[in-house]
Design an enzyme around this catalytic site. Structure first.
Site, PDB file in Angstrom:
ATOM      1  N   ASN A 109      -3.026   1.641   9.715  1.00  0.00           N
ATOM      2  CA  ASN A 109      -3.995   0.569   9.490  1.00  0.00           C
ATOM      3  C   ASN A 109      -5.044   0.572  10.601  1.00  0.00           C
ATOM      4  O   ASN A 109      -4.747   0.854  11.770  1.00  0.00           O
ATOM      5  CB  ASN A 109      -3.320  -0.800   9.323  1.00  0.00           C
ATOM      6  CG  ASN A 109      -2.361  -1.171  10.427  1.00  0.00           C
ATOM      7  OD1 ASN A 109      -1.778  -0.310  11.075  1.00  0.00           O
ATOM      8  ND2 ASN A 109      -2.187  -2.452  10.643  1.00  0.00           N
ATOM      9  N   GLU A 167      -7.920  -1.968  11.931  1.00  0.00           N
ATOM     10  CA  GLU A 167      -8.478  -3.322  11.818  1.00  0.00           C
ATOM     11  C   GLU A 167      -9.897  -3.375  12.377  1.00  0.00           C
ATOM     12  O   GLU A 167     -10.391  -2.420  12.993  1.00  0.00           O
ATOM     13  CB  GLU A 167      -7.553  -4.316  12.527  1.00  0.00           C
ATOM     14  CG  GLU A 167      -6.171  -4.333  11.877  1.00  0.00           C
ATOM     15  CD  GLU A 167      -5.264  -5.442  12.382  1.00  0.00           C
ATOM     16  OE1 GLU A 167      -5.556  -6.038  13.443  1.00  0.00           O
ATOM     17  OE2 GLU A 167      -4.252  -5.700  11.703  1.00  0.00           O
ATOM     18  N   CYS A 190      -6.014  -0.615   5.200  1.00  0.00           N
ATOM     19  CA  CYS A 190      -4.559  -0.461   5.275  1.00  0.00           C
ATOM     20  C   CYS A 190      -4.167   1.003   5.485  1.00  0.00           C
ATOM     21  O   CYS A 190      -4.922   1.927   5.147  1.00  0.00           O
ATOM     22  CB  CYS A 190      -3.912  -0.940   3.977  1.00  0.00           C
ATOM     23  SG  CYS A 190      -4.030  -2.713   3.700  1.00  0.00           S
ATOM     24  N   GLU A 220      -1.959   2.816   3.920  1.00  0.00           N
ATOM     25  CA  GLU A 220      -1.825   3.599   2.681  1.00  0.00           C
ATOM     26  C   GLU A 220      -3.173   4.176   2.262  1.00  0.00           C
ATOM     27  O   GLU A 220      -3.271   5.298   1.776  1.00  0.00           O
ATOM     28  CB  GLU A 220      -1.299   2.721   1.538  1.00  0.00           C
ATOM     29  CG  GLU A 220       0.066   2.127   1.759  1.00  0.00           C
ATOM     30  CD  GLU A 220       0.023   0.771   2.461  1.00  0.00           C
ATOM     31  OE1 GLU A 220      -0.777   0.589   3.402  1.00  0.00           O
ATOM     32  OE2 GLU A 220       0.802  -0.102   2.056  1.00  0.00           O
ATOM     33  N   CYS A 232       0.470  -3.564  -0.152  1.00  0.00           N
ATOM     34  CA  CYS A 232      -0.211  -4.767  -0.642  1.00  0.00           C
ATOM     35  C   CYS A 232      -0.812  -4.478  -2.014  1.00  0.00           C
ATOM     36  O   CYS A 232      -0.887  -3.328  -2.465  1.00  0.00           O
ATOM     37  CB  CYS A 232      -1.293  -5.212   0.340  1.00  0.00           C
ATOM     38  SG  CYS A 232      -2.788  -4.198   0.315  1.00  0.00           S
ATOM     39  N   CYS A 245      -3.669  -1.943  -2.151  1.00  0.00           N
ATOM     40  CA  CYS A 245      -3.235  -0.550  -1.985  1.00  0.00           C
ATOM     41  C   CYS A 245      -2.536  -0.036  -3.235  1.00  0.00           C
ATOM     42  O   CYS A 245      -2.654   1.141  -3.584  1.00  0.00           O
ATOM     43  CB  CYS A 245      -2.330  -0.416  -0.765  1.00  0.00           C
ATOM     44  SG  CYS A 245      -3.273  -0.524   0.771  1.00  0.00           S
TER      45      CYS A 245
HETATM   46  N1  THU Z   1      -1.401  -3.597   6.051  1.00  0.00           N
HETATM   47  C1  THU Z   1      -1.277  -2.288   5.710  1.00  0.00           C
HETATM   48  O1  THU Z   1      -1.647  -1.396   6.467  1.00  0.00           O
HETATM   49  N2  THU Z   1      -0.735  -1.999   4.504  1.00  0.00           N
HETATM   50  C2  THU Z   1      -0.310  -2.916   3.595  1.00  0.00           C
HETATM   51  O2  THU Z   1       0.074  -2.565   2.484  1.00  0.00           O
HETATM   52  C3  THU Z   1      -0.297  -4.324   3.964  1.00  0.00           C
HETATM   53  C4  THU Z   1      -1.007  -4.692   5.207  1.00  0.00           C
HETATM   54  C5  THU Z   1      -2.005  -3.936   7.349  1.00  0.00           C
HETATM   55  C6  THU Z   1      -3.364  -4.548   7.259  1.00  0.00           C
HETATM   56  C7  THU Z   1      -3.433  -5.329   8.560  1.00  0.00           C
HETATM   57  O3  THU Z   1      -3.925  -4.476   9.582  1.00  0.00           O
HETATM   58  C8  THU Z   1      -1.988  -5.676   8.872  1.00  0.00           C
HETATM   59  O4  THU Z   1      -1.198  -4.852   8.023  1.00  0.00           O
HETATM   60  C9  THU Z   1      -1.638  -7.135   8.652  1.00  0.00           C
HETATM   61  O5  THU Z   1      -1.988  -7.534   7.376  1.00  0.00           O
END
Ligand code: THU
Length: 140
Positions: A52, A54, A63, A65, A94, A97
């Site tokens: 991920n 940010e 994300c 994925e 999520c 994704c």
């Molecule tokens: N996140 C992912 O990388 N993948 C997911 O499927 C769910 C959420 C990350 C996004 C963010 O940086 C952190 O998790 C908290 O939501």
């Protein structure tokens, strides 16, 4: 890199899990402090990893994925056979994704890995179609 020493796991799954766990170490998550790693396995047998990423403008966060899938696509490999998501907590992709991955293979295998579990614990293995029934496709 964390060890995945369960002998029962096929090597290709083991490598995928190791790649997802390794990528998790590169997560850029200064806001949520929630590190996620992912890796996709392509039909050609190659593995592409992601984490991920940010942003101060929270909604721009990408994300793990999706960074993994984009790495494969950018390398010219669109046939995604499996994806592994690695995070400490409840590892599921999520909704965004799920839809993103659905674009490339609605029935890909999804490995749900919690790197805190013991090496004897196999990650839960599901199909993307179970996580995203009736995923949207632009079919006219
Ligand atoms: N996140 C992912 O990388 N993948 C997911 O499927 C769910 C959420 C990350 C996004 C963010 O940086 C952190 O998790 C908290 O939501």
């Amino acid at each position: 890199m964390q060890d995945v020493s369960n002998a029962a796991l096929p090597p290709k799954w083991k490598n995928l899990i190791v790649a997802a766990r390794s990528a998790r170490a590169h997560a850029y998550a200064p806001y949520s402090e929630f590190a996620v790693g992912a890796a996709v396995l392509t039909k050609a047998g190659d593995i592409f990893a992601g984490c991920n990423v940010e942003n101060a403008s929270y909604g721009l966060t990408i994300c793990a994925e999706r960074t993994a899938a984009c790495a494969a696509i950018a390398a010219g490999q669109r046939d995604l056979v499996a994806v592994c998501i690695s995070l400490i907590g409840t590892p599921v992709p999520c909704g965004a994704c799920r839809q993103f991955l659905n674009e490339f293979n609605p029935s890909m295998t999804v490995l749900l890995d919690n790197p805190n579990t013991s090496a004897d614990t196999e990650p839960e293995c599901v199909l993307l179609s179970e996580l995203l029934p009736r995923g949207f496709r632009l079919e006219r």
